[in-house]
Design an enzyme around this catalytic site. Sequence first.
Site, mmCIF file in Angstrom:
data_model
loop_
_atom_site.group_PDB
_atom_site.id
_atom_site.type_symbol
_atom_site.label_atom_id
_atom_site.label_comp_id
_atom_site.label_asym_id
_atom_site.label_seq_id
_atom_site.Cartn_x
_atom_site.Cartn_y
_atom_site.Cartn_z
ATOM 1 N N GLY A 52 0.847 -1.199 0.000
ATOM 2 C CA GLY A 52 0.000 0.000 0.000
ATOM 3 C C GLY A 52 0.880 1.245 0.000
ATOM 4 O O GLY A 52 0.541 2.255 0.617
ATOM 5 N N ARG A 76 -0.118 5.290 -1.930
ATOM 6 C CA ARG A 76 -1.109 6.298 -1.523
ATOM 7 C C ARG A 76 -1.048 6.485 -0.013
ATOM 8 O O ARG A 76 -0.550 5.623 0.709
ATOM 9 C CB ARG A 76 -2.533 5.810 -1.866
ATOM 10 C CG ARG A 76 -2.906 5.977 -3.295
ATOM 11 C CD ARG A 76 -4.428 5.978 -3.490
ATOM 12 N NE ARG A 76 -5.070 4.737 -3.148
ATOM 13 C CZ ARG A 76 -6.067 4.633 -2.259
ATOM 14 N NH1 ARG A 76 -6.511 5.713 -1.635
ATOM 15 N NH2 ARG A 76 -6.632 3.468 -2.008
ATOM 16 N N SER A 112 -2.934 -2.382 -5.030
ATOM 17 C CA SER A 112 -3.769 -3.490 -5.506
ATOM 18 C C SER A 112 -4.698 -3.143 -6.653
ATOM 19 O O SER A 112 -5.083 -4.013 -7.417
ATOM 20 C CB SER A 112 -4.611 -4.057 -4.363
ATOM 21 O OG SER A 112 -5.477 -3.075 -3.868
ATOM 22 N N VAL A 155 -2.507 -8.318 -1.463
ATOM 23 C CA VAL A 155 -1.798 -8.948 -0.335
ATOM 24 C C VAL A 155 -2.613 -10.065 0.316
ATOM 25 O O VAL A 155 -2.064 -10.924 1.005
ATOM 26 C CB VAL A 155 -1.384 -7.932 0.773
ATOM 27 C CG1 VAL A 155 -0.318 -6.972 0.279
ATOM 28 C CG2 VAL A 155 -2.584 -7.204 1.353
ATOM 29 N N ASN A 165 1.715 -2.258 5.412
ATOM 30 C CA ASN A 165 0.897 -1.054 5.549
ATOM 31 C C ASN A 165 -0.465 -1.158 4.854
ATOM 32 O O ASN A 165 -1.399 -0.465 5.225
ATOM 33 C CB ASN A 165 1.694 0.134 4.982
ATOM 34 C CG ASN A 165 0.821 1.363 4.798
ATOM 35 O OD1 ASN A 165 0.489 2.051 5.762
ATOM 36 N ND2 ASN A 165 0.407 1.619 3.560
ATOM 37 N N SER A 203 -3.242 -0.030 14.416
ATOM 38 C CA SER A 203 -4.052 1.174 14.641
ATOM 39 C C SER A 203 -4.414 1.259 16.109
ATOM 40 O O SER A 203 -4.568 0.227 16.781
ATOM 41 C CB SER A 203 -5.336 1.110 13.817
ATOM 42 O OG SER A 203 -6.220 2.132 14.208
ATOM 43 N N TYR A 257 -12.458 -4.084 11.661
ATOM 44 C CA TYR A 257 -11.187 -3.347 11.573
ATOM 45 C C TYR A 257 -10.376 -3.513 12.868
ATOM 46 O O TYR A 257 -9.175 -3.830 12.839
ATOM 47 C CB TYR A 257 -11.497 -1.871 11.311
ATOM 48 C CG TYR A 257 -10.293 -1.000 11.064
ATOM 49 C CD1 TYR A 257 -9.648 -0.996 9.831
ATOM 50 C CD2 TYR A 257 -9.797 -0.152 12.056
ATOM 51 C CE1 TYR A 257 -8.543 -0.185 9.594
ATOM 52 C CE2 TYR A 257 -8.703 0.661 11.832
ATOM 53 C CZ TYR A 257 -8.080 0.653 10.601
ATOM 54 O OH TYR A 257 -6.998 1.456 10.367
ATOM 55 N N LYS A 286 -6.694 -5.234 13.376
ATOM 56 C CA LYS A 286 -5.544 -4.455 13.856
ATOM 57 C C LYS A 286 -4.972 -5.036 15.155
ATOM 58 O O LYS A 286 -3.759 -5.036 15.363
ATOM 59 C CB LYS A 286 -5.957 -2.981 14.031
ATOM 60 C CG LYS A 286 -6.300 -2.297 12.705
ATOM 61 C CD LYS A 286 -5.065 -2.178 11.845
ATOM 62 C CE LYS A 286 -5.325 -1.813 10.417
ATOM 63 N NZ LYS A 286 -4.121 -1.763 9.598
ATOM 64 N N ILE A 303 -5.314 9.852 11.012
ATOM 65 C CA ILE A 303 -4.293 10.460 10.148
ATOM 66 C C ILE A 303 -4.981 10.951 8.878
ATOM 67 O O ILE A 303 -5.849 10.251 8.328
ATOM 68 C CB ILE A 303 -3.192 9.434 9.785
ATOM 69 C CG1 ILE A 303 -2.623 8.752 11.050
ATOM 70 C CG2 ILE A 303 -2.077 10.099 8.981
ATOM 71 C CD1 ILE A 303 -1.962 9.656 12.070
#
Length: 248
Positions: free
Chosen positions: A13, A16, A38, A65, A91, A143, A156, A160, A189
């Site tokens: 990743g 970007r 990807s 991935v 990442n 995260s 998520y 993580k 972020i």
Amino acid sequence: MFNFENQHVIVTGGTRGIGAGITESFLKAGATVIATYSGNDSAAQNFKEKLAHFGHKLAIKKFNVSKTSEVEAFFKDYQNEFPTLEVLINNAGIRRDQIIATMTEDEWDNVIDTNLKGSYNMTRFAVLEMMKNRYGRIVNMSSIGGKLGLPGQANYAASKAGQIALSLSVAKEVAKRNITINNVCPGFIETELLADLPDEQVKEYKSQVPMKRFGKVEEVAHAVLFFAAKESAYITGAQLDIAGGLNA
Ligand code: NAP
């Protein structure tokens, strides 16, 4: 400040968002970087053009991935193209937020497959490369969400937290070979990953951060390079929050 001359770094990743910032920071520190993505060809192309002055030091590769066969093929090609692998940054990641009662199986699977299985796939093959030279640095982009949990992020947060657990085990397996594996845990972020958040929610999240702002890509990249540095040899299985004071 950091010197990665003669080192080869894979950033998944890496074309970007946070990954792009990490790729650029490693290039500036002298590394050869293999940045992967990807699907977003135009973002990858634009990124390559923007960094054209780094010439052959930047390679861009496209694969998913979460697909073991694609990762295996990537590493096969890698061995023909690059002499060694010193650093892997796991990442690549996605969000598919939904409250648990209405979360679909696809929303669960896609997030776990990209964020957690992707880290397993990449780490597994990278460790084999790194063991050849008895040296390696792996950094997972986890995260703060994996430790705090946020409503709508069961998939998520689980992925993580899973990355952290994965690295705790792997750290113990590979320590004797001078391979370290650590996690950075960003808070909010400024990247496209958060672009779908409604203004009201952005305001609400910013108000929860003690520093009252979202973080910058470069602020995460700095911590990643720290873990990846040769000098960080005695740090493994660790987690570092980059979250403006928002913590678990
Ligand atoms: P982003 O701007 O959405 O970029 C995600 C990158 O991952 C893209 O390059 C994307 O490729 C790649 N990717 C997605 N799925 C992939 C797959 N299956 N296989 C290979 N590559 C894939 O995201 P970001 O904000 O930079 O986030 C990067 C990482 O930081 C993620 O792991 C995220 O969970 C973590 N993080 C972000 C925040 C934040 O606030 N932004 C906070 C904490 C943690 P394409 O360009 O082809 O789509």
